[in-house]
Write a protein that holds these residues in place. Structure first.
Motif, PDB file in Angstrom:
ATOM      1  N   VAL A 124      32.452  -8.549  39.294  1.00 41.96           N
ATOM      2  CA  VAL A 124      31.600  -7.469  39.789  1.00 41.96           C
ATOM      3  C   VAL A 124      32.453  -6.310  40.280  1.00 41.96           C
ATOM      4  N   PHE A 170      28.798 -13.054  34.275  1.00 44.57           N
ATOM      5  CA  PHE A 170      28.559 -12.494  35.605  1.00 44.57           C
ATOM      6  C   PHE A 170      29.632 -12.913  36.610  1.00 44.57           C
ATOM      7  N   THR A 214      20.769  -8.576  41.311  1.00 41.22           N
ATOM      8  CA  THR A 214      22.112  -8.700  41.873  1.00 41.22           C
ATOM      9  C   THR A 214      22.671  -7.346  42.298  1.00 41.22           C
ATOM     10  N   VAL A 218      27.669  -5.568  37.559  1.00 31.21           N
ATOM     11  CA  VAL A 218      27.934  -6.984  37.346  1.00 31.21           C
ATOM     12  C   VAL A 218      28.168  -7.189  35.859  1.00 31.21           C
ATOM     13  N   ILE A 275      27.266  -4.704  45.564  1.00 37.76           N
ATOM     14  CA  ILE A 275      27.515  -4.791  44.125  1.00 37.76           C
ATOM     15  C   ILE A 275      26.972  -3.556  43.413  1.00 37.76           C
ATOM     16  N   ASN A 330      27.596 -16.982  45.980  1.00 42.47           N
ATOM     17  CA  ASN A 330      27.262 -15.953  44.994  1.00 42.47           C
ATOM     18  C   ASN A 330      26.795 -16.670  43.733  1.00 42.47           C
ATOM     19  N   ALA A 348      20.500  -9.739  36.697  1.00 42.03           N
ATOM     20  CA  ALA A 348      21.361  -8.570  36.895  1.00 42.03           C
ATOM     21  C   ALA A 348      20.684  -7.537  37.791  1.00 42.03           C
TER      22      ALA A 348
END
Length: 198
Positions: free
Chosen positions: A164, A161, A45, A175, A172, A152, A42
């Motif tokens: 988003v 996940f 991301t 998420v 992003i 992705n 996370a």
């Protein structure tokens, strides 16, 4: 600097809530590594750009929409979600997304459902024709080559996940699935309100 601190604080709160709800029913010893892996995923991301398929088909089985595909792409904030359209159980999530889309429509935030299919979207089209999938406020986006999840990869790593929140440039911001808990949904809405200043 203050904005960056508040963003980092928000991200950590979001991660804590997400992790709590993902693992509250699991054994502590078994899942410590999983929790750390998901937390790392996370953190790595957020701030990255989501990659959209180059080839995408816009499917509009219903009459009018809150925004067309051109206006959707220009939106200040967007929610993206990946759905397997060959899976009838997965398609039930469209009802949840419909409800959520209507909750955030006043903030001008579209919900973009990117569908992937192993049956050329036949099941999905059939359910739309029979009105078993009710009217959705935005067009559907068909990813024929399944490149959305390929590009992705974090979406494959954990089901939570597969959705988003992004900014206009598709960076992003959050998420996580807003339906895993009421707390997660509130975090989405809180961040949307903060950024839209309504």
């Amino acid at each position: 600097m203050r904005m960056r601190r508040s963003l980092n604080l928000f991200i950590h709160k979001s991660l804590i809530v997400l992790l709590f709800f993902c693992f509250s029913c699991m054994k502590k010893d078994e899942n410590l590594n999983k929790i750390n892996a998901i937390k790392l995923l996370a953190e790595n991301t957020i701030g990255k750009k989501i990659f959209l398929p180059k080839k995408i088909i816009i499917y509009k089985p219903f009459g009018s929409y809150l925004k067309d595909s051109i206006n959707i792409s220009k939106s200040e904030l967007k929610v993206y979600a990946y759905i397997n359209a060959s899976c009838s159980t997965c398609l039930n999530n469209i009802k949840l997304w419909d409800k959520f889309a209507l909750e955030i429509k006043d903030y001008g935030v579209p919900v973009i459902l990117i569908l992937q299919s192993y049956d050329e979207f036949e099941l999905f089209k059939y359910l739309c024709e029979k009105r078993e999938i009710k009217k959705f406020p935005y067009p559907f986006f068909f990813d024929q080559e399944n490149s959305f999840v390929k590009n992705n990869k974090f979406m494959i790593e954990n089901e939570t996940f597969r959705s988003v929140l992004t900014d206009k440039e598709n960076n992003i911001i959050m998420v996580g699935n807003p339906f895993i808990s009421e707390g997660m949904k509130k975090l989405y809405i809180k961040e949307i309100k903060r950024r839209r200043k309504l």
